[in-house]
Design an enzyme around this catalytic site. Structure first.
Site, PDB file in Angstrom:
ATOM      1  N   THR A  16      48.348  55.516  66.553  1.00 26.87           N
ATOM      2  CA  THR A  16      47.938  55.592  65.138  1.00 26.87           C
ATOM      3  C   THR A  16      48.005  57.029  64.636  1.00 26.87           C
ATOM      4  O   THR A  16      48.486  57.295  63.526  1.00 26.87           O
ATOM      5  CB  THR A  16      46.484  55.062  64.987  1.00 26.87           C
ATOM      6  N   CYS A  44      43.189  44.522  73.701  1.00 22.21           N
ATOM      7  CA  CYS A  44      42.181  43.515  73.342  1.00 22.21           C
ATOM      8  C   CYS A  44      42.686  42.092  73.612  1.00 22.21           C
ATOM      9  O   CYS A  44      41.890  41.159  73.714  1.00 22.21           O
ATOM     10  CB  CYS A  44      41.801  43.646  71.866  1.00 22.21           C
ATOM     11  N   TYR A 428      31.172  31.023  47.248  1.00 20.72           N
ATOM     12  CA  TYR A 428      30.655  29.760  47.763  1.00 20.72           C
ATOM     13  C   TYR A 428      31.471  28.559  47.293  1.00 20.72           C
ATOM     14  O   TYR A 428      31.769  28.420  46.108  1.00 20.72           O
ATOM     15  CB  TYR A 428      29.187  29.573  47.329  1.00 20.72           C
TER      16      TYR A 428
HETATM   17  C1  LIG Z   1      40.495  44.101  78.134  1.00 23.54           C
HETATM   18  C2  LIG Z   1      40.054  44.834  76.919  1.00 23.54           C
HETATM   19  C3  LIG Z   1      39.666  44.126  75.794  1.00 23.54           C
HETATM   20  C4  LIG Z   1      39.232  44.806  74.650  1.00 23.54           C
HETATM   21  N1  LIG Z   1      38.862  44.081  73.556  1.00 23.54           N
HETATM   22  C5  LIG Z   1      38.451  44.735  72.447  1.00 23.54           C
HETATM   23  C6  LIG Z   1      38.106  44.023  71.286  1.00 23.54           C
HETATM   24  O1  LIG Z   1      38.180  42.787  71.250  1.00 23.54           O
HETATM   25  N2  LIG Z   1      37.696  44.719  70.201  1.00 23.54           N
HETATM   26  C7  LIG Z   1      37.615  46.088  70.209  1.00 23.54           C
HETATM   27  O2  LIG Z   1      37.241  46.689  69.196  1.00 23.54           O
HETATM   28  N3  LIG Z   1      37.950  46.799  71.305  1.00 23.54           N
HETATM   29  C8  LIG Z   1      38.358  46.159  72.412  1.00 23.54           C
HETATM   30  N4  LIG Z   1      38.716  46.874  73.517  1.00 23.54           N
HETATM   31  C9  LIG Z   1      38.560  48.342  73.486  1.00 23.54           C
HETATM   32  C10 LIG Z   1      39.754  49.007  72.827  1.00 23.54           C
HETATM   33  O3  LIG Z   1      40.920  48.548  73.411  1.00 23.54           O
HETATM   34  C11 LIG Z   1      39.595  50.517  72.997  1.00 23.54           C
HETATM   35  O4  LIG Z   1      38.420  50.910  72.353  1.00 23.54           O
HETATM   36  C12 LIG Z   1      40.770  51.276  72.408  1.00 23.54           C
HETATM   37  O5  LIG Z   1      41.967  50.892  73.006  1.00 23.54           O
HETATM   38  C13 LIG Z   1      40.559  52.787  72.611  1.00 23.54           C
HETATM   39  O6  LIG Z   1      41.677  53.486  72.193  1.00 23.54           O
HETATM   40  P1  LIG Z   1      42.048  54.883  72.846  1.00 23.54           P
HETATM   41  O7  LIG Z   1      43.280  55.340  72.174  1.00 23.54           O
HETATM   42  O8  LIG Z   1      40.853  55.752  72.842  1.00 23.54           O
HETATM   43  O9  LIG Z   1      42.333  54.578  74.382  1.00 23.54           O
HETATM   44  P2  LIG Z   1      43.395  53.598  75.028  1.00 23.54           P
HETATM   45  O10 LIG Z   1      43.784  52.519  74.100  1.00 23.54           O
HETATM   46  O11 LIG Z   1      42.824  53.215  76.354  1.00 23.54           O
HETATM   47  O12 LIG Z   1      44.652  54.515  75.260  1.00 23.54           O
HETATM   48  C14 LIG Z   1      44.626  55.634  76.073  1.00 23.54           C
HETATM   49  C15 LIG Z   1      45.997  55.848  76.670  1.00 23.54           C
HETATM   50  O13 LIG Z   1      46.074  57.199  77.089  1.00 23.54           O
HETATM   51  C16 LIG Z   1      46.813  57.258  78.271  1.00 23.54           C
HETATM   52  N5  LIG Z   1      46.433  58.510  78.934  1.00 23.54           N
HETATM   53  C17 LIG Z   1      45.216  58.853  79.426  1.00 23.54           C
HETATM   54  N6  LIG Z   1      45.229  60.113  79.893  1.00 23.54           N
HETATM   55  C18 LIG Z   1      46.485  60.567  79.693  1.00 23.54           C
HETATM   56  C19 LIG Z   1      47.097  61.810  79.956  1.00 23.54           C
HETATM   57  N7  LIG Z   1      46.441  62.803  80.537  1.00 23.54           N
HETATM   58  N8  LIG Z   1      48.403  61.953  79.641  1.00 23.54           N
HETATM   59  C20 LIG Z   1      49.102  60.939  79.049  1.00 23.54           C
HETATM   60  N9  LIG Z   1      48.549  59.744  78.778  1.00 23.54           N
HETATM   61  C21 LIG Z   1      47.252  59.575  79.085  1.00 23.54           C
HETATM   62  C22 LIG Z   1      46.404  56.022  79.038  1.00 23.54           C
HETATM   63  O14 LIG Z   1      47.386  55.666  79.964  1.00 23.54           O
HETATM   64  C23 LIG Z   1      46.259  55.011  77.920  1.00 23.54           C
HETATM   65  O15 LIG Z   1      47.423  54.239  77.766  1.00 23.54           O
HETATM   66  C24 LIG Z   1      39.178  46.224  74.655  1.00 23.54           C
HETATM   67  C25 LIG Z   1      39.582  46.946  75.787  1.00 23.54           C
HETATM   68  C26 LIG Z   1      40.031  46.258  76.912  1.00 23.54           C
HETATM   69  C27 LIG Z   1      40.450  47.044  78.106  1.00 23.54           C
END
Ligand SMILES: Cc1cc2nc3c(=O)[nH]c(=O)nc-3n(C[C@H](O)[C@H](O)[C@H](O)COP(=O)(O)OP(=O)(O)OC[C@H]3O[C@@H](n4cnc5c(N)ncnc54)[C@H](O)[C@@H]3O)c2cc1C
Length: 549
Positions: A16, A44, A428
């Protein structure tokens, strides 16, 4: 000279942020490093892919690196882990996760969105085969392959958070017998105990074994199976284990770079998502941000906040001035046939922090009772005792829970009070709602409490009621025959109350109740206007009963 932005992490926050940065600056050089194979995948959706509710693996890939590059002109580097940030010379070190080779890359600004990793505590046997965590597509491939190929009979899920419960549903859907082991006395920590009790009853109804108030101590092999032993000595055998006991911020590179880290391990950012280094921003599961209601530091592992923070970080990295005002932690989950949702503060947190609050319970139908198939929802509204400002809400039920929690989340952002909820004009028609929407009803009941139109007691007050308090069950006999009553209650159906006041004693205190609170309130109004001392049981027998099962 054009700016060079490096984005670390390519999923919710990272993708994003990169896309937003490009929309703001066509000339910037934007490089996105993702250590895994995929960007922008639907984490998710992973439990539903394992459950075969989502049938095609490709649909989890919201976009591919090629499509993203074509649309946004972003230099995407997969299998590339950023291992170090050199802040004084403004470059990062990147390791190719396939070859182990490293190189450096200069930056003007960085946006960190590395997420959070599932906790794997150092328990005996934790590294045995078939003990899984779920975060990524490869994780889901492993779990799904075991379910598809080995057809396990049983699984233990450690942790009753939303990922654990979604996995419980999806494994059950695949014919696996599920046991959940949860250290707390309830599942779904963002909601309070009595609301979680509705979920407990539902899980049991669906054949899930629930072990609460007990933690896993060890795993061991028992032939082809895994033996799970808890601290209290309970043993469960299964073919697979899913660990879902929470996550830990992936703040290691931020820490090593000397950026400020909070007490709970999250990267500290200001309201512009800037870390302690103004050229480095951070978003998503890895950061510590601000609880919108209480102003406390908060860590929220949810996709909505990650996406909004990413947009703000990109704005600011590209020279704008955008502000993140905090998170409500609004969340919703499908647990078998229930929808469980929450927003803002819960009672536990307010109690722990000595913040004054009041609570109301209401039980309403999703739509008009005369239109086919309404489904009930239980609403717990938490509000300030002075002005009635809404502090939080929890809703558990069937259809329409998601819509009501979103209305209340919006009301909290608008600094509304329970009096505003009374007045909200919500759409409603019989298939969708009632002329008095469940949110209006929650507002009426809470406002009645504040105006002094009703004095309330709660389900947990009944554990220890003084001898001169008498419970009056105002329901019809058929309801009592069907679902029981609170031991020791008088029984006077509400329609007979006016004619039977002579059976009551003005020196006693009466606690009126019915099924959900409405007739209890009516009884309360009759009793107090006739000079009796009375209180009404908030949420009625329904709220009480679920906590005593
Ligand atoms: C099974 C599951 C179900 C979920 N369901 C929901 C839901 O229904 N509703 C909701 O609101 N949230 C849900 N979540 C939570 C949501 O997915 C996370 O809050 C969201 O993805 C966070 O975004 P992020 O960018 O912080 O981290 P992430 O989406 O985890 O992305 C981080 C990425 O950074 C990469 N990375 C990390 N360190 C490094 C590095 N040093 N160098 C390069 N790459 C790196 C990782 O490989 C990863 O791909 C769920 C999560 C999971 C695991």
């Amino acid at each position: 000279m054009s700016k060079k932005l490096i984005v670390v992490g390519g999923v919710a926050g990272g993708a994003t942020a990169a896309a937003r940065a490009r929309r703001l600056d066509e000339t910037a050089e934007i490089v996105l490093f993702e250590r895994g194979e995929y960007i922008s995948f639907a984490n998710c959706g992973l439990p539903y892919y394992i459950g075969k509710v989502i049938k095609e693996r490709e649909t989890l890939l919201v976009t591919t690196a090629e499509a993203f590059k074509a649309r946004y002109n972003i230099d995407i580097r997969l299998f590339s882990e950023v291992t170090e940030i050199n802040r004084s010379e403004k470059f990062v070190t990147v390791k190719d996760t396939k070859t182990g080779e490293t190189h450096t890359e200069k930056y003007d600004k960085i946006i960190l969105s590395p997420g959070a990793e599932p906790l794997r505590p150092p328990l005996e046997g934790i590294d045995l085969e078939n003990i899984y965590s779920l975060r990524s597509i490869p994780d889901s491939d492993l779990i799904k392959a075991q379910v598809d190929d080995k057809k396990p009979e049983s699984a233990v899920i450690v942790g009753g958070g939303f990922i654990g419960l979604e996995m419980a549903e999806n494994l059950a859907h695949r014919g696996v017998k599920v046991t959940i082991i949860e250290m707390l006395d309830q599942v779904m920590a963002p909601i309070d105990y009595e609301m979680a009790s509705i979920v407990h009853a539902h899980l049991k109804e669906k054949g899930v074994t629930l072990i609460l108030g007990d933690g896993v101590k060890s795993f061991s092999k028992s032939g082809d199976r895994i033996k799970v032993t808890t601290g209290k000595g309970v043993r469960a055998e299964c073919e697979m284990v899913i660990l879902s006991i929470g996550v830990r911020s992936e703040s290691i590179i931020a820490k090593q770079a000397g950026l400020e880290i909070g007490k709970r391990g999250g990267i500290i950012v200001d309201s512009g998502m800037r870390t302690s280094d103004p050229d480095i921003f951070a978003v998503g599961d890895a950061i510590e941000t601000r609880d919108y209601v209480l102003g406390f530091p908060a860590m929220t592992a949810l996709a909505g906040p990650a996406n909004r923070q990413a947009r703000i970080a990109a704005d600011n990295a590209m020279g704008r001035n955008a502000v993140f005002k905090g998170t409500l932690g609004s969340a919703v989950a499908k647990i078998f046939d229930l929808t469980v949702a929450s927003t803002g503060s819960n009672e536990k947190t307010l109690k722990q922090n000595n913040i004054p609050y009041l609570v109301s319970y209401t039980h309403s139908g999703s739509h008009a009772s005369y239109y086919p198939d309404p489904e009930m929802m239980s609403i717990k509204l938490v509000f300030s005792p002075s002005r009635g400002k809404i502090l939080g809400a929890q809703i558990v039920g069937g259809k329409g829970v998601d819509k009501r929690i979103d209305v209340i989340a919006t009301a909290i952002r608008g600094a509304m009070t329970v009096y505003d909820l009374e007045e909200l004009e919500l759409a409603y028609a019989p298939p969708f709602s009632s002329a008095k929407d469940p949110v209006n009803i929650a507002g009426f009941v809470a406002a009645n409490m504040l105006k002094g139109d009703v004095k309330t007691v709660y389900w947990d007050d009944l554990k220890d009621i003084p001898a001169d308090y008498i419970l009056i069950d105002l329901r019809d006999k058929s309801e009592i025959d069907e679902s029981g009553t609170i031991e020791g209650s008088l029984h006077i159906p509400v329609n007979e109350l006016r004619g039977r006041l002579n059976e009551l004693d003005k020196s006693k205190n009466y606690i009126s109740y019915c099924a959900i609170g409405l007739r209890g309130y009516l009884g309360y109004r009759i009793l107090t206007q006739e000079g009796f001392k009375a209180t009404n049981l908030s949420g009625g027998y329904k709220t009480y009963k679920v906590t005593t099962n």
